[in-house]
Design a protein around this motif. Sequence first.
Motif: not given
Ligand code: DQQ
Length: 476
Positions: A264-265, A158-159
């Motif tokens: 995060f992220a 993902r991502d």
């Molecule tokens: N949050 C998303 C994902 C990612 C994760 C899902 C990271 O795409 O990997 O809400 O916080």
Amino acid sequence: MTTTINDWLETAAERRRVFTADIHRPRYHFLPPDGWTNDPNGVIQWKGEYHLFYQHNPHGPFWGTIHWGHAVSRDLIHWEDRPIALTPSFDGPDKDGCFSGCAVDDNGTPTLVYTGVADDRQTQCLAMSRDKLLTWEKYQGNPVLATPPEDVRPLDFRDPWVWREGDTWYMVLASGQLSGGGVALLYRSSDLRNWNPLPHLLTGEVEMTGEVWECPNFFPLGDKHVLIISVWPRHSVHFFVGTFADERFVPESHGVLDPDGSLFAPLTLNDDKGRQLLWGWIDEQRSREVQQSAGWAGVMSLPRELSLDKSSVHTAFVPELQKLRRAHTRLNDLNIAEAVDVEGVKGSAFELRLALVRGSASRSGLILARSPSGEEETQIYADWEKGELVIDRTHSSLLSGVEQGIQSGTLPSAERLYLHLYLDGSVLELIADEQLTLSTRIYPSRNDSVGIRLFSSGGVSGPTTLEVWELASIWF
Ligand code: DQQ
């Protein structure tokens, strides 16, 4: 269409007004009108405007039915809501969620590249806008990338992070290796729709960077390349600095962003000033029940600018934030022998800069969000003996259901501390010497937990300069 947007804006403003009396809700950080948010997504500049998309559950302040929310800003600071950009499609490859991703300019067509989730399968999808990023049409041929390589965890794929070099598109995806350790996968395409795998960009070891990586960012910074990844389930953010040539990344150094913190992220954008800007999700540090009754959860960090100092990534809050400054207090040349109240400055929406010399103290720093008799307070101090910068939330709140731990990171200097800090309701973000960033949440229960103190123990710290600005709200 204009009427529709105006109606939407009015409704969003009304939904925001519901929270006016909520002392924990930030006033100058971006968050959706209500409901849930987590990762920033698809940050892009389009015709001079910054567009921020974000993981969003419009049905309540909890993670689930993940959509992409959307907001626009001309100055990086004030945001205007836009209608939801992506909604899971019934029976589509994203029927269970539109997970994180990015936005690119495909020869004049704004295009979102995101992960669709259906029955636990994660695949990569596209959506395009024909009306200046207002509404989004999903690509009929979704998903454009469906099958993870055989050596990675099949349900973690993902991502997408996508960029173009000449006529070639590249995509980095995140996963975990079946043999253990996170992995950043690399792909190549000529049209964003057909993707060919390349050798993995980077693999990690479980002990160092966890089992699964999420939300990769990969970009040039100075004369190097930087890969940022977020680690699941440990919720930490790591960066690797190295060189990228012939489609291979060779890391030379590694560090942690926001150690122990709530950020995060993160997602970055190279803007038209050439700055690599970063936003992260700052999560809640309170129980689900409390989040549910609050009606909102999750907030975006303030934008920060990244730079490279040798092999380390430095961060600074963007100067645009200075627009929000209002009443100003400055104290010069203080020597702090014990605790001193900072008179005339109170509040829970301010910017603070502290320049402090250790002197003979063993600890010195600040107390924030303090009630008049100290039942509630948050301490932020240099523990000079341990070489740590500490945020102590042990007494931050008299409420139950909120986290009250101690967070710390390595002090950049053994003799002096230069702290740049923003408090906004429950959101606390600080950067020390552009090197150490810590983000956290505090939830004082009392309206009068707004005092500020300077303190030292074990000796005298000074000279100290403190500047505080009250900050304006970006909403009303
Ligand atoms: N949050 C998303 C994902 C990612 C994760 C899902 C990271 O795409 O990997 O809400 O916080």
